[in-house]
Design an enzyme around this catalytic site. Structure first.
Site, short mmCIF file in Angstrom:
data_model
loop_
_atom_site.label_atom_id
_atom_site.label_comp_id
_atom_site.label_asym_id
_atom_site.label_seq_id
_atom_site.Cartn_x
_atom_site.Cartn_y
_atom_site.Cartn_z
N HIS A 87 0.83 -1.21 0.00
CA HIS A 87 0.00 0.00 0.00
C HIS A 87 0.86 1.25 0.00
O HIS A 87 2.09 1.19 0.00
CB HIS A 87 -0.98 0.00 1.17
N CYS A 129 2.85 -4.95 6.68
CA CYS A 129 2.65 -4.68 5.25
C CYS A 129 3.90 -4.10 4.61
O CYS A 129 4.92 -3.87 5.25
CB CYS A 129 1.48 -3.71 5.06
#
Length: 332
Positions: free
Chosen positions: A135, A143
């Protein structure tokens, strides 16, 4: 807040906009043409934690995959090694597939796509976790954050390939580039045998320049096709016989292993540990010179804070000497 759903690294809202349909930047289209690629051509992603880099590969006019672009990663969390359970802050390592349903145009972090962790092998091993994403912004809790600008381009490239008929995009996530030097330096790591399994897929792609077929059996990744034509449904079950490896791939794997062994006495383990992930030197220099607020503003359209900025400056550190001060190690 009504309509707010929080899961892992990603937050989605019912408020929609059209950022998920933004076109691929024209300069990237031009670069594709120069490399013999089209937006509709299939794509593959490789991620390297240690180097904090994400690569986009696309199939070109020769039918083989070629490197389109390398993106610096602003933030990943945890350390080298696979993710095993919810809340361990580990960014995953392994082979994943991303289909159009895993693209999120309404992410809190501008745009994102879900890696699909845990995959079938990881579920069989009892690993847990959810919403492990690539992202935008510069914040990570398991992440890979690559900034809003970069995720917009990566997202558009994947989206157009999937819309053009590619069923899914293979994502390969590694602890580091699988060179003999890196393997020798980390040969005493408890994850080494797992990394050698991943290297078999790495070598296939390096030589053949096409996404390697992967299967699960005996709790491991296996690459290529079983002689019987099917791997067991249970990823922990006994492996069937596999077809012999392509000779060029076998030669590379054998050569790298011999080179790694020859380096074991010459390459000193860096002794590095991680208090919380890493950051590409491009972003680290900005963080060190201008601070987390400035880095937040240039990597996120909504000024998402940089996660654990002091750890980002210290990581990786020399094990046994602490994550700050003289114990901080330089990126290699």
């Amino acid at each position: 807040m009504a309509g707010l759903v929080v899961s892992g690294c990603v937050t989605s809202t019912l408020e929609l906009n059209d950022r998920g349909n933004a076109p691929i930047p024209q300069k990237t289209i031009v670069k594709m043409r120069e490399l013999g690629m089209k937006p509709a051509d299939p794509v593959l992603v490789r991620i390297f934690k240690r180097e904090s880099e994400l690569e986009i590969w696309k199939r070109n006019s020769s039918g083989r995959y070629a490197l389109m672009k390398t993106y610096p990663m602003c933030r990943w969390s945890g350390g080298l090694g696979p993710k095993r359970f919810e809340g361990d802050r580990q960014a995953p390592e392994g082979f994943y597939t991303v289909n159009s349903g895993q693209l999120n145009p309404n992410s809190q972090y501008h745009l994102s796509f879900d890696l699909g962790y845990p995959n079938r092998l990881e579920r069989a091993k009892g690993y847990s976790g959810s919403a492990l994403m690539v992202h935008g912004a510069c914040s990570s809790s398991g992440c890979f954050a690559i900034s809003d600008e970069h995720v917009a381009e990566v997202y558009a490239v994947l989206r157009d390939a999937l819309r053009s008929g590619q069923p899914s995009v293979q994502v390969q996530s590694y602890p580091f580039r699988m060179t003999p030097q890196n393997l020798a330096a980390h040969s005493d790591n408890p994850n080494f045998s797992f990394w050698m399994d991943l290297k078999a897929g790495y070598d296939r792609f390096e030589v053949l320049r096409r996404p390697p077929d992967f299967q699960f059996c005996e709790g491991r990744y296996r690459f290529g096709e079983p002689v019987s034509g099917a791997a067991p449904a249970d990823p922990l079950a006994e492996c069937p016989a596999f077809a012999p490896e392509v000779q060029q791939v076998a030669d590379k794997s054998t050569g790298d292993l011999e080179k790694m062994k020859s380096l074991l006495n010459d390459v000193q383990s860096p002794g590095l540990a991680y208090s919380d992930g890493g950051m590409n030197p491009v972003f680290r220099r900005i963080l060190a010179s201008k601070g987390p607020e400035h880095l937040s503003k240039i990597t996120s359209s909504t000024s998402v804070p940089v996660s654990r900025p002091q750890a980002a400056l210290a990581d990786p550190y020399v094990a046994g000497r602490g994550p700050s001060g003289t114990g901080a190690a330089k990126q290699q």
